[in-house]
Motif scaffolding. Structure first.
Motif, mmCIF file in Angstrom:
data_model
loop_
_atom_site.group_PDB
_atom_site.id
_atom_site.type_symbol
_atom_site.label_atom_id
_atom_site.label_comp_id
_atom_site.label_asym_id
_atom_site.label_seq_id
_atom_site.Cartn_x
_atom_site.Cartn_y
_atom_site.Cartn_z
ATOM 1 N N GLU A 294 18.144 -7.791 0.456
ATOM 2 C CA GLU A 294 17.202 -7.041 -0.360
ATOM 3 C C GLU A 294 16.335 -7.978 -1.199
ATOM 4 O O GLU A 294 15.135 -7.752 -1.387
ATOM 5 N N LEU A 295 16.961 -9.038 -1.696
ATOM 6 C CA LEU A 295 16.209 -10.019 -2.484
ATOM 7 C C LEU A 295 15.163 -10.724 -1.616
ATOM 8 O O LEU A 295 14.014 -10.919 -2.043
ATOM 9 N N THR A 296 15.578 -11.084 -0.405
ATOM 10 C CA THR A 296 14.640 -11.736 0.518
ATOM 11 C C THR A 296 13.471 -10.817 0.850
ATOM 12 O O THR A 296 12.309 -11.243 0.902
ATOM 13 N N GLN A 297 13.772 -9.532 1.070
ATOM 14 C CA GLN A 297 12.713 -8.566 1.369
ATOM 15 C C GLN A 297 11.737 -8.432 0.200
ATOM 16 O O GLN A 297 10.521 -8.324 0.400
ATOM 17 N N ALA A 298 12.262 -8.468 -1.001
ATOM 18 C CA ALA A 298 11.400 -8.372 -2.184
ATOM 19 C C ALA A 298 10.524 -9.612 -2.307
ATOM 20 O O ALA A 298 9.347 -9.523 -2.686
ATOM 21 N N GLU A 299 11.071 -10.769 -1.992
ATOM 22 C CA GLU A 299 10.295 -12.014 -2.041
ATOM 23 C C GLU A 299 9.190 -12.004 -0.981
ATOM 24 O O GLU A 299 8.057 -12.426 -1.246
ATOM 25 N N LEU A 300 9.535 -11.489 0.206
ATOM 26 C CA LEU A 300 8.528 -11.384 1.266
ATOM 27 C C LEU A 300 7.441 -10.377 0.885
ATOM 28 O O LEU A 300 6.264 -10.568 1.187
ATOM 29 N N GLY A 301 7.853 -9.309 0.215
ATOM 30 C CA GLY A 301 6.890 -8.315 -0.237
ATOM 31 C C GLY A 301 5.905 -8.903 -1.229
ATOM 32 O O GLY A 301 4.703 -8.600 -1.195
ATOM 33 N N LEU A 302 6.399 -9.767 -2.117
ATOM 34 C CA LEU A 302 5.516 -10.421 -3.071
ATOM 35 C C LEU A 302 4.558 -11.373 -2.370
ATOM 36 O O LEU A 302 3.362 -11.411 -2.681
ATOM 37 N N ALA A 303 5.075 -12.144 -1.415
ATOM 38 C CA ALA A 303 4.220 -13.082 -0.676
ATOM 39 C C ALA A 303 3.135 -12.323 0.087
ATOM 40 O O ALA A 303 1.973 -12.756 0.133
ATOM 41 N N ASP A 304 3.514 -11.190 0.659
ATOM 42 C CA ASP A 304 2.532 -10.386 1.388
ATOM 43 C C ASP A 304 1.461 -9.841 0.436
ATOM 44 O O ASP A 304 0.273 -9.839 0.763
ATOM 45 N N ALA A 305 1.879 -9.398 -0.741
ATOM 46 C CA ALA A 305 0.931 -8.875 -1.730
ATOM 47 C C ALA A 305 -0.022 -9.973 -2.193
ATOM 48 O O ALA A 305 -1.222 -9.735 -2.392
ATOM 49 N N GLN A 306 0.506 -11.183 -2.357
ATOM 50 C CA GLN A 306 -0.345 -12.311 -2.766
ATOM 51 C C GLN A 306 -1.377 -12.630 -1.686
ATOM 52 O O GLN A 306 -2.542 -12.902 -1.991
ATOM 53 N N ASN A 307 -0.925 -12.585 -0.428
ATOM 54 C CA ASN A 307 -1.837 -12.868 0.681
ATOM 55 C C ASN A 307 -2.917 -11.787 0.791
ATOM 56 O O ASN A 307 -4.097 -12.094 1.029
ATOM 57 N N ARG A 308 -2.517 -10.521 0.589
ATOM 58 C CA ARG A 308 -3.479 -9.427 0.655
ATOM 59 C C ARG A 308 -4.515 -9.550 -0.471
ATOM 60 O O ARG A 308 -5.697 -9.260 -0.259
ATOM 61 N N LEU A 309 -4.073 -9.972 -1.635
ATOM 62 C CA LEU A 309 -5.005 -10.150 -2.739
ATOM 63 C C LEU A 309 -5.991 -11.266 -2.432
ATOM 64 O O LEU A 309 -7.203 -11.132 -2.687
ATOM 65 N N LYS A 310 -5.509 -12.346 -1.857
ATOM 66 C CA LYS A 310 -6.397 -13.453 -1.508
ATOM 67 C C LYS A 310 -7.457 -12.996 -0.505
ATOM 68 O O LYS A 310 -8.640 -13.312 -0.644
ATOM 69 N N GLN A 311 -7.019 -12.245 0.501
ATOM 70 C CA GLN A 311 -7.954 -11.746 1.505
ATOM 71 C C GLN A 311 -8.970 -10.792 0.877
ATOM 72 O O GLN A 311 -10.157 -10.809 1.213
ATOM 73 N N ALA A 312 -8.488 -9.943 -0.030
ATOM 74 C CA ALA A 312 -9.384 -8.985 -0.687
ATOM 75 C C ALA A 312 -10.407 -9.700 -1.555
ATOM 76 O O ALA A 312 -11.584 -9.303 -1.609
ATOM 77 N N GLU A 313 -9.980 -10.752 -2.236
ATOM 78 C CA GLU A 313 -10.913 -11.516 -3.065
ATOM 79 C C GLU A 313 -11.974 -12.198 -2.209
ATOM 80 O O GLU A 313 -13.158 -12.215 -2.564
ATOM 81 N N GLU A 314 -11.554 -12.735 -1.073
ATOM 82 C CA GLU A 314 -12.509 -13.368 -0.166
ATOM 83 C C GLU A 314 -13.472 -12.332 0.405
ATOM 84 O O GLU A 314 -14.676 -12.594 0.543
ATOM 85 N N GLY A 315 -12.949 -11.152 0.731
ATOM 86 C CA GLY A 315 -13.798 -10.090 1.252
ATOM 87 C C GLY A 315 -14.835 -9.637 0.239
ATOM 88 O O GLY A 315 -15.984 -9.363 0.593
#
Length: 336
Positions: free
Chosen positions: A131-152
């Protein structure tokens, strides 16, 4: 003079310095295709004036000069519509991209909160390492989505800036307008205004005028038959032009209807999401749910709001596509 369609704008200005939708559309006059069409119209008018002042000008010469002016006017009108449609698309893309960026920021905050909660639960023995690993992956995914959104968002701003002169890439934009939909009867009535239809009608008119100048007393039969054949060909060309324009308008109309239905669905989803948020907020204030649960419901409401705006902008784009297909300007009306 009012056109059959009315694009009524209820502009919500986020800043006194905000660039609003009507102002953006006005920049269409500065686009190269519009400037070129405007010059061509002036050239046609100058040529008409010279022809009409020439005592030696023939009937066909005068007709061709008048037709050139009429066609140039129609082409300028279409060039304006196309430029406005391009600006509208770029403008709403900025709004969509920046809304996606804000949604991504909110999603990141939720992901950070989720990781903090999961880590605390893990330390207390209430969550597994998976569960902890899934939460960490969820955060990494959210960070990546934010980066893409900022670039867009940056790319969308850059595209709009390339279309508009005197536009700062950090200039705030007002929200998009509300749209009054035309009737199909109005669309049909506007089909004849398209340059393709006008050009074909002018071809028939010119062919008939050329035939009227011929008389068996001085023109050979072969020349008269050729002129009559030219009329039939021009008439066929007109029918094909009108048929093609109508088919294209029907396709655009169907697309507009599909976007309208998608918009209505997104509005119902938004209404439900906002109701859920109101309930969640009341339950939070009553101590029945956690702050994190409220954040999650709030994120869903924000997502529904963004989806509704995206659907509306797609609907607006479909309206402009229809306008282009029939060469019908959309009138912008400021709210009082």
């Amino acid at each position: 003079m009012k056109h059959p369609w009315i694009l009524s704008l209820l502009v919500l200005v986020s800043s006194a310095l905000a660039l609003d939708y009507p102002q953006a559309l006005q920049r269409a006059e500065e686009r190269p295709p519009v400037a070129t069409a405007r010059l061509q119209l002036q050239d046609a008018r100058d040529q008409l004036a010279r022809t009409e002042s020439d005592p030696l000008a023939l009937k066909l010469d005068r007709l061709k000069a008048r037709q050139a002016v009429g066609l140039a006017e129609a082409q300028l009108r279409l060039a304006r519509i196309q430029a406005q449609a391009e600006i509208s698309a770029a403008y709403t893309q900025v709004l969509d991209a920046e809304a996606q960026r804000e949604l991504a920021r909110e999603a990141l905050a939720v992901a950070e909160k989720a990781l903090a909660i999961t880590r605390l639960r893990y330390e207390k023995g209430g969550a597994t390492s998976q569960e902890l690993t899934q939460a960490e992956l969820g955060l990494a995914d959210a960070q990546n989505r934010l980066k893409q959104a900022e670039e867009g968002a940056v790319l969308a701003r850059s595209r709009l800036a390339s279309l508009l002169d005197r536009f700062a890439e950090d200039e705030p934009l007002a929200s998009a307008p509300e749209l009054a939909v035309p009737t199909w009867k109005e669309v049909e009535a506007a089909l004849a205004q398209h340059p393709d239809a006008l050009r074909a009608r002018q071809g028939v008119e010119l062919a008939r005028a050329a035939r009227e100048l011929l008389d068996p007393s001085y023109a050979p039969l072969a020349q008269i038959e050729s002129a009559e054949l030219a009329i039939k060909r021009a008439q066929n060309g007109l029918r094909e032009a009108e048929r093609g324009l109508r088919l294209r308008a029907e396709a655009r109309w169907q697309e507009l209807d599909a976007k309208r239905r998608a918009l209505e669905l997104s509005e119902r989803k938004l209404a439900q999401a906002e109701e859920d948020l109101t309930i969640a907020r009341a339950r939070y204030e009553a101590g029945l749910v956690s702050e994190f649960a409220l954040m999650q419901v709030g994120l869903k409401a924000t997502q529904a709001r963004v989806e509704r705006d995206v659907a509306y902008h797609a609907y607006l784009g479909a309206a402009w596509s229809l306008a282009e297909s029939v060469a019908l300007p959309l009138e912008v009306v400021h709210a009082q």
